[in-house]
Design a protein around this motif. Structure first.
Motif, short mmCIF file in Angstrom:
data_model
loop_
_atom_site.label_atom_id
_atom_site.label_comp_id
_atom_site.label_asym_id
_atom_site.label_seq_id
_atom_site.Cartn_x
_atom_site.Cartn_y
_atom_site.Cartn_z
N ARG A 51 69.83 -32.07 33.41
CA ARG A 51 69.91 -33.06 34.48
C ARG A 51 68.86 -34.12 34.17
NH1 ARG A 51 69.21 -29.79 38.31
NH2 ARG A 51 67.01 -30.12 38.58
N ILE A 52 69.23 -35.38 34.34
CA ILE A 52 68.30 -36.48 34.08
C ILE A 52 67.68 -36.87 35.42
CG2 ILE A 52 68.02 -38.83 33.22
CD1 ILE A 52 70.55 -38.34 31.50
N ASP A 53 66.40 -36.64 35.55
CA ASP A 53 65.63 -37.05 36.72
C ASP A 53 64.64 -38.12 36.28
OD1 ASP A 53 66.93 -35.29 38.42
OD2 ASP A 53 65.41 -33.73 38.24
N GLN A 54 64.01 -38.74 37.24
CA GLN A 54 63.04 -39.78 36.94
C GLN A 54 61.73 -39.50 37.67
OE1 GLN A 54 64.14 -43.64 36.31
NE2 GLN A 54 65.74 -42.83 35.03
N ASP A 55 60.63 -39.84 37.02
CA ASP A 55 59.34 -39.85 37.68
C ASP A 55 58.66 -41.16 37.32
OD1 ASP A 55 58.26 -39.54 35.13
OD2 ASP A 55 57.33 -37.61 35.54
N GLU A 56 57.40 -41.29 37.67
CA GLU A 56 56.70 -42.55 37.42
C GLU A 56 56.53 -42.86 35.93
OE1 GLU A 56 54.08 -39.13 38.06
OE2 GLU A 56 55.38 -40.13 39.49
N GLU A 57 56.67 -41.85 35.07
CA GLU A 57 56.53 -42.06 33.62
C GLU A 57 57.86 -42.32 32.93
OE1 GLU A 57 54.18 -39.04 31.77
OE2 GLU A 57 52.73 -39.05 33.41
N GLY A 58 58.98 -42.13 33.63
CA GLY A 58 60.29 -42.38 33.02
C GLY A 58 61.25 -41.23 33.25
N ASP A 59 62.18 -41.07 32.30
CA ASP A 59 63.21 -40.04 32.41
C ASP A 59 62.65 -38.66 32.11
OD1 ASP A 59 65.15 -41.94 32.98
OD2 ASP A 59 65.90 -42.04 30.93
N LEU A 60 63.13 -37.67 32.89
CA LEU A 60 62.82 -36.26 32.66
C LEU A 60 64.12 -35.53 32.41
CD1 LEU A 60 60.39 -35.51 35.64
CD2 LEU A 60 59.77 -35.79 33.25
N LEU A 61 64.14 -34.64 31.45
CA LEU A 61 65.30 -33.80 31.20
C LEU A 61 65.01 -32.40 31.73
CD1 LEU A 61 66.22 -34.93 27.58
CD2 LEU A 61 67.38 -35.54 29.71
N ILE A 62 65.77 -32.00 32.73
CA ILE A 62 65.59 -30.71 33.37
C ILE A 62 66.75 -29.81 32.94
CG2 ILE A 62 65.33 -29.48 35.56
CD1 ILE A 62 63.18 -31.69 35.05
#
Length: 85
Positions: A51-62
């Protein structure tokens, strides 16, 4: 940079080792975006769903671990592949 390298993603495994993946496709369903990745070092050719999530640093792959969610992603991918034929 060639297109092949643009589709490469390096992730860390459980032991902190770098593992290189190829981005096969991104799929969106009900506002949630998923990425299907292929481990370039494995011969079996299994794809892994994230799943592609986002945080303040950019994209996260979960990593997707829910079996129902994995089945839904597989069905979306199969439909997409069928539509491209």
């Amino acid at each position: 940079m060639n297109e092949e390298n643009e589709n490469r993603i390096v992730l860390l495994d459980e032991e902190g080792n770098e593992v290189e993946f190829e981005l096969i496709v991104t799929i969106e369903k009900e506002g949630v975006e998923y990425a299907l990745l292929l481990n370039v070092e494995e011969e079996e050719g299994d794809m892994y769903a994230f799943r592609i999530d986002q945080d303040e640093e950019g994209d996260l792959l979960i990593p997707v671990e829910d079996e129902d969610e994995i089945i839904m992603i597989q069905e979306l991918y199969d439909q997409l592949a069928q539509d491209e034929e």
